[in-house]
Design an enzyme around this catalytic site. Structure first.
Site, PDB file in Angstrom:
ATOM      1  N   LYS A   1       0.662  -1.182   0.050  1.00 24.18           N
ATOM      2  CA  LYS A   1      -0.034   0.010   0.107  1.00 24.18           C
ATOM      3  C   LYS A   1       0.856   1.344  -0.067  1.00 24.18           C
ATOM      4  O   LYS A   1       1.903   1.298   0.747  1.00 24.18           O
ATOM      5  CB  LYS A   1      -0.883  -0.132   1.234  1.00 24.18           C
ATOM      6  CG  LYS A   1      -2.097   1.219   1.326  1.00 24.18           C
ATOM      7  CD  LYS A   1      -2.670   0.906   2.610  1.00 24.18           C
ATOM      8  CE  LYS A   1      -3.945   2.056   2.620  1.00 24.18           C
ATOM      9  NZ  LYS A   1      -4.542   1.876   3.924  1.00 24.18           N
TER      10      LYS A   1
ATOM     11  N   SER B   1      -9.226   2.064   2.837  1.00 20.24           N
ATOM     12  CA  SER B   1      -8.669   2.703   2.145  1.00 20.24           C
ATOM     13  C   SER B   1      -7.635   1.749   1.424  1.00 20.24           C
ATOM     14  O   SER B   1      -7.083   2.356   0.810  1.00 20.24           O
ATOM     15  CB  SER B   1      -7.893   3.605   3.103  1.00 20.24           C
ATOM     16  OG  SER B   1      -7.025   2.975   4.139  1.00 20.24           O
TER      17      SER B   1
ATOM     18  N   SER C   1      -9.689  -0.465   7.400  1.00 20.37           N
ATOM     19  CA  SER C   1      -9.248  -0.283   6.169  1.00 20.37           C
ATOM     20  C   SER C   1      -8.370  -1.484   5.411  1.00 20.37           C
ATOM     21  O   SER C   1      -8.158  -1.315   4.224  1.00 20.37           O
ATOM     22  CB  SER C   1      -8.488   0.892   6.029  1.00 20.37           C
ATOM     23  OG  SER C   1      -8.893   2.202   6.220  1.00 20.37           O
TER      24      SER C   1
END
Length: 470
Positions: free
Chosen positions: A60, A135, A159
């Protein structure tokens, strides 16, 4: 096919072909999915000797990677190249994993759909008109589509787990302090945690075995010795599982999600577990508490982005105006909203009324959860009250925040929480969440593995993956 391979599959035939296949899938699918902000060329991929050599993994883009751009999906860090690796990244590299790119996210991890990225929207591999969740939506889409075998995400209020649920994969948030946050760009420091996103529960356990542990660079990490794999196949006979009655009281729970939830509870009983409803009085305050504490910590953490040390700088006549314009141009709407909220609740006038009160409720919630764990092995809920929604269909910020209704309590209490796929609602994956007491991470994974292994929606214990056609 490469897209179906797990980490365990890859270990059986380690070769350079794994990396080639991953890069080829990324090249084929990226024009449609947009999972990655940065994709490396083959010659840029660092491959070390180690037991997991050549196995492709994604990270990420709010987790720092040495000499690889780390943007947090924000214009303010669009050209930032870190001089160091996050501890979790370093451990993966040392084990031989090949990092092929950095995945898209909601800006600074603030969002539930990956629509809040400053660059572009990522699409769900099951239905490209839908969001992948957030996210960590880029990581979820990359794993579900088979672009990579696994990925790292970060989880502040759900997330990792919510996008895992939306994309039909496994997402695990470890106990707070079990995995180092060194190199994770801070959103809310007391809530953030790096976690694995994989195609199986066993793969999540494998990654946890590598990335967990005490880190002198992160004073919140703990020196705990754990084995995430040894008991993972032992089943759940005799386990006592709690189901919060608050799940049934929530009006926004989708009917088909509720149906799958009832099915998984029956499966658990068939596997020898006892399932019982419990009342957790403070659970209904979790979202409100989270959205006081998280923006407050974010407003402090994001104060460092002022155009002076690194990142975007919009030069103006005076220092104050340079600060103001840099932050206005560099931060997106959602990030600015949370900074405003956090600054407000931390102000001298409202600190006692909001932030201090939220911290007290957080303590009460943790106490209530501990009481449940004194009698039960885990708490089971849906991961998300709804399946993935259409891109652009949700515009009300409050509606976004309420999507975290079942996930935020785990971050507030610092407990481990796992999302596993279990069937579909309107053709889109449904996630089931299993949460345990602090440092019961192996037990949580064991429960998840038992459900995964015997789920009627899986074939030979393997979760189904979407066929993405370009």
């Amino acid at each position: 096919m490469f897209r179906e391979l797990t980490i365990e599959d890859c270990l059986k035939h380690k070769s350079e072909d794994l990396l080639d296949a991953s890069l080829a899938e990324i090249k084929r699918l990226e024009p449609m999915l947009r999972s990655f902000i940065t994709v490396l060329e083959k010659e840029q991929v660092q491959v070390n000797e180690g037991p997991f050599k050549w196995i492709p993994i994604a990270v990420k883009d709010n987790i720092t990677t040495k000499n690889i751009r780390t943007t947090c999906a924000s214009k303010i860090l669009e050209n930032y190249v870190p001089p160091y690796d996050a501890t979790a990244v370093r451990k993966l590299k040392d084990a031989g994993f090949a990092i092929v790119g950095k995945t898209n996210l909601d800006e600074f991890a603030m969002g539930s759909s990956t629509e809040r990225s400053a660059f572009f929207v990522t699409r769900n591999p099951w239905d490209t008109s839908c969001v992948p969740g957030g996210s960590s939506g880029g990581s979820a889409a990359a794993v579900a589509s088979g672009e990579v075998v696994a990925a790292l995400g970060s989880d502040t209020g759900g997330s990792v787990r919510q996008p895992a649920a939306f994309c039909g994969i496994v997402g695990f948030k470890p106990t707070y302090g079990l995995v180092s946050r060194y190199g994770l760009v801070a959103f809310a420091s007391s809530l953030d945690q790096i976690g694995p996103m994989t195609k199986s529960v066993r793969d999540a356990a494998i990654l946890m075995q590598i990335i967990y542990g005490r880190d002198p660079m992160d004073s919140t990490t703990v020196d705990a010795k754990m084995d995430f794999l040894s008991g993972i196949e032992e089943g759940i006979r005799g386990f006592h599982l709690a189901v919060p009655v608050e799940v049934y009281e929530y009006e926004g729970l989708d009917e088909e999600v509720a149906q799958k939830f009832e099915e998984v509870l029956k499966l658990a009983e068939n596997l020898g577990a006892k399932v019982e409803k419990v009342k957790i009085p403070t659970l209904k305050y979790a979202v409100a508490t989270y959205y006081v504490i998280a923006p407050a910590e974010a407003s402090s953490n994001l104060a460092r982005y002022d155009g002076v040390k690194y990142g975007l700088r919009v030069e103006k006549s005076g220092l104050k105006e340079t600060y103001s314009v840099t932050r206005t141009v560099g931060f997106g709407e959602e990030v600015r909203r949370r900074i405003f909220l956090g600054t407000f609740t931390l102000s001298a006038t409202y600190y006692e009324a909001y932030f201090n009160k939220a911290q007290k409720v957080r303590r009460l919630l943790a106490n209530d959860l501990n009481k449940v764990f004194n009698e039960f092995d885990a708490i089971v809920t849906p991961t998300s009250p709804i399946p993935a929604f259409k891109i652009g269909s949700v515009t009300d910020p409050l509606a976004y925040y309420l999507m975290d209704i079942f996930t935020t309590f785990a971050n507030l209490a610092g407990i481990p929480s796992l999302s596993i796929p279990f069937g579909f609602a309107r053709g889109l994956p449904v996630g089931i969440q299993i949460s345990g007491k602090r440092f019961d991470d192996p037990k949580v994974l064991r429960i998840g593995r038992a459900i995964e292994k015997f789920s009627p929606y899986n074939e030979n214990g393997r979760i189904p993956l979407p066929v993405v056609r370009t």
